[in-house]
Design a protein around this motif. Structure first.
Motif, PDB file in Angstrom:
ATOM      1  N   ASP A  78       1.790  -0.439  19.736  1.00 49.11           N
ATOM      2  CA  ASP A  78       1.532  -1.387  18.655  1.00 49.11           C
ATOM      3  C   ASP A  78       2.375  -1.084  17.429  1.00 49.11           C
ATOM      4  N   ASN A  79       2.492  -2.101  16.599  1.00 51.32           N
ATOM      5  CA  ASN A  79       3.060  -1.914  15.269  1.00 51.32           C
ATOM      6  C   ASN A  79       1.917  -1.689  14.290  1.00 51.32           C
ATOM      7  N   VAL A  80       2.098  -0.750  13.409  1.00 57.20           N
ATOM      8  CA  VAL A  80       1.141  -0.516  12.332  1.00 57.20           C
ATOM      9  C   VAL A  80       1.870  -0.852  11.040  1.00 57.20           C
ATOM     10  N   TYR A  81       1.208  -1.633  10.202  1.00 55.46           N
ATOM     11  CA  TYR A  81       1.804  -2.080   8.941  1.00 55.46           C
ATOM     12  C   TYR A  81       1.142  -1.294   7.819  1.00 55.46           C
ATOM     13  N   ALA A  82       1.929  -0.463   7.156  1.00 53.51           N
ATOM     14  CA  ALA A  82       1.400   0.433   6.131  1.00 53.51           C
ATOM     15  C   ALA A  82       1.729  -0.090   4.741  1.00 53.51           C
ATOM     16  N   HIS A  83       0.763   0.017   3.860  1.00 52.42           N
ATOM     17  CA  HIS A  83       0.935  -0.348   2.459  1.00 52.42           C
ATOM     18  C   HIS A  83       1.261   0.941   1.704  1.00 52.42           C
ATOM     19  N   ALA A  84       2.541   1.276   1.663  1.00 50.88           N
ATOM     20  CA  ALA A  84       2.994   2.563   1.127  1.00 50.88           C
ATOM     21  C   ALA A  84       2.628   2.750  -0.344  1.00 50.88           C
ATOM     22  N   ALA A  85       2.726   1.692  -1.138  1.00 54.04           N
ATOM     23  CA  ALA A  85       2.400   1.825  -2.566  1.00 54.04           C
ATOM     24  C   ALA A  85       0.928   2.177  -2.754  1.00 54.04           C
ATOM     25  N   LEU A  86       0.067   1.572  -1.959  1.00 54.11           N
ATOM     26  CA  LEU A  86      -1.361   1.874  -2.045  1.00 54.11           C
ATOM     27  C   LEU A  86      -1.630   3.305  -1.589  1.00 54.11           C
ATOM     28  N   GLN A  87      -0.990   3.712  -0.520  1.00 57.61           N
ATOM     29  CA  GLN A  87      -1.177   5.078  -0.035  1.00 57.61           C
ATOM     30  C   GLN A  87      -0.711   6.094  -1.066  1.00 57.61           C
ATOM     31  N   ALA A  88       0.343   5.774  -1.793  1.00 52.64           N
ATOM     32  CA  ALA A  88       0.830   6.690  -2.834  1.00 52.64           C
ATOM     33  C   ALA A  88      -0.182   6.822  -3.965  1.00 52.64           C
ATOM     34  N   VAL A  89      -0.831   5.724  -4.322  1.00 50.88           N
ATOM     35  CA  VAL A  89      -1.847   5.773  -5.388  1.00 50.88           C
ATOM     36  C   VAL A  89      -3.057   6.575  -4.931  1.00 50.88           C
ATOM     37  N   LEU A  90      -3.410   6.449  -3.655  1.00 52.70           N
ATOM     38  CA  LEU A  90      -4.622   7.096  -3.153  1.00 52.70           C
ATOM     39  C   LEU A  90      -4.429   8.549  -2.757  1.00 52.70           C
ATOM     40  N   THR A  92     -13.225  16.278 -16.112  1.00 50.30           N
ATOM     41  CA  THR A  92     -11.874  16.244 -15.556  1.00 50.30           C
ATOM     42  C   THR A  92     -11.802  15.307 -14.358  1.00 50.30           C
ATOM     43  N   ALA A  93     -12.783  15.383 -13.482  1.00 54.68           N
ATOM     44  CA  ALA A  93     -12.811  14.495 -12.316  1.00 54.68           C
ATOM     45  C   ALA A  93     -12.920  13.037 -12.744  1.00 54.68           C
ATOM     46  N   ALA A  94     -13.722  12.761 -13.759  1.00 49.19           N
ATOM     47  CA  ALA A  94     -13.871  11.381 -14.244  1.00 49.19           C
ATOM     48  C   ALA A  94     -12.558  10.854 -14.825  1.00 49.19           C
ATOM     49  N   LYS A  95     -11.858  11.678 -15.592  1.00 49.44           N
ATOM     50  CA  LYS A  95     -10.575  11.246 -16.173  1.00 49.44           C
ATOM     51  C   LYS A  95      -9.558  10.933 -15.083  1.00 49.44           C
ATOM     52  N   LEU A  96      -9.471  11.810 -14.089  1.00 51.25           N
ATOM     53  CA  LEU A  96      -8.524  11.593 -13.006  1.00 51.25           C
ATOM     54  C   LEU A  96      -8.892  10.360 -12.179  1.00 51.25           C
ATOM     55  N   THR A  97     -10.184  10.142 -11.986  1.00 47.48           N
ATOM     56  CA  THR A  97     -10.652   8.960 -11.254  1.00 47.48           C
ATOM     57  C   THR A  97     -10.315   7.689 -12.014  1.00 47.48           C
ATOM     58  N   LEU A  98     -10.474   7.701 -13.332  1.00 47.43           N
ATOM     59  CA  LEU A  98     -10.116   6.532 -14.134  1.00 47.43           C
ATOM     60  C   LEU A  98      -8.624   6.228 -14.045  1.00 47.43           C
ATOM     61  N   GLU A  99      -7.794   7.273 -13.982  1.00 46.92           N
ATOM     62  CA  GLU A  99      -6.357   7.064 -13.820  1.00 46.92           C
ATOM     63  C   GLU A  99      -6.056   6.382 -12.489  1.00 46.92           C
ATOM     64  N   VAL A 100      -6.707   6.832 -11.423  1.00 40.75           N
ATOM     65  CA  VAL A 100      -6.500   6.232 -10.106  1.00 40.75           C
ATOM     66  C   VAL A 100      -6.960   4.779 -10.118  1.00 40.75           C
ATOM     67  N   LEU A 101      -8.104   4.510 -10.715  1.00 50.35           N
ATOM     68  CA  LEU A 101      -8.610   3.134 -10.783  1.00 50.35           C
ATOM     69  C   LEU A 101      -7.681   2.242 -11.596  1.00 50.35           C
ATOM     70  N   SER A 102      -7.129   2.761 -12.668  1.00 50.44           N
ATOM     71  CA  SER A 102      -6.176   2.002 -13.470  1.00 50.44           C
ATOM     72  C   SER A 102      -4.924   1.679 -12.657  1.00 50.44           C
ATOM     73  N   ASP A 103      -4.423   2.671 -11.919  1.00 50.86           N
ATOM     74  CA  ASP A 103      -3.253   2.453 -11.062  1.00 50.86           C
ATOM     75  C   ASP A 103      -3.555   1.434  -9.967  1.00 50.86           C
ATOM     76  N   LEU A 104      -4.759   1.499  -9.393  1.00 52.48           N
ATOM     77  CA  LEU A 104      -5.152   0.529  -8.361  1.00 52.48           C
ATOM     78  C   LEU A 104      -5.212  -0.880  -8.921  1.00 52.48           C
ATOM     79  N   SER A 105      -5.751  -1.022 -10.108  1.00 54.17           N
ATOM     80  CA  SER A 105      -5.843  -2.338 -10.744  1.00 54.17           C
ATOM     81  C   SER A 105      -4.454  -2.918 -11.006  1.00 54.17           C
ATOM     82  N   ALA A 106      -3.564  -2.087 -11.504  1.00 52.76           N
ATOM     83  CA  ALA A 106      -2.198  -2.551 -11.772  1.00 52.76           C
ATOM     84  C   ALA A 106      -1.487  -2.931 -10.475  1.00 52.76           C
TER      85      ALA A 106
END
Length: 146
Positions: A115-127, A34-48
């Motif tokens: 300071d200003n912090v620049y956040a990558h919201a799409a990446l944070q959502a995937v992670l 189960t952990a491997a399947k979920l990890t593959l989904e995250v990696l696929s989303d990161l690649s896209a």
């Protein structure tokens, strides 16, 4: 929960009297699968997402560089000084890059102290674990079988 049902940290499974070694191994394999399947989904989303951001920066900005895109994925939230140091550019140039990325919606600017912090919201959502690792799934895997 009885003492016998507490998690046996040596085996990683719920310890119960009468459980065979084979049953414990099957349980561990189910959790790993189960952990491997979920990890593959995250990696696929990161690649896209990587491809999408890479093409967007390349198409919309003259300052495209692979190092810039890599930086956006290494640091889900960054600051001007960090980008300037990594890309070996001035603070003013780094500010222009980040503000341009905010203008196209790739990053979001947030005030953090002075300071200003620049956040990558799409990446944070995937992670975010809650998006890809539903609580029900984790609870079901870690709950002792009845």
């Amino acid at each position: 929960m009885t003492t016998a049902q507490r998690l046996d940290w040596r085996s990683g499974t719920a310890a119960r009297p009468g459980d065979s070694v084979l049953a414990r191994q099957a349980y561990v394999l189910q959790v790993v699968e189960t952990a491997a399947k979920l990890t593959l989904e995250v990696l696929s989303d990161l690649s896209a997402l990587w491809s999408e951001v890479n093409h967007a920066v390349q198409a919309q900005h003259k300052f495209f560089s692979p190092e810039l895109v890599r930086h956006l994925f290494v640091y889900p939230a960054t600051r001007v000084e960090l980008l300037a140091h990594e890309l070996a550019v001035t603070r003013l140039t780094a500010t222009r890059y980040l503000d341009a990325l905010v203008g196209t919606g790739i990053l979001q600017r947030e005030r953090f102290g002075r300071d200003n912090v620049y956040a990558h919201a799409a990446l944070q959502a995937v992670l975010k674990p809650k998006d890809k690792w539903p609580k029900e799934t984790l609870t079901a895997l870690l709950r002792p079988k009845s």
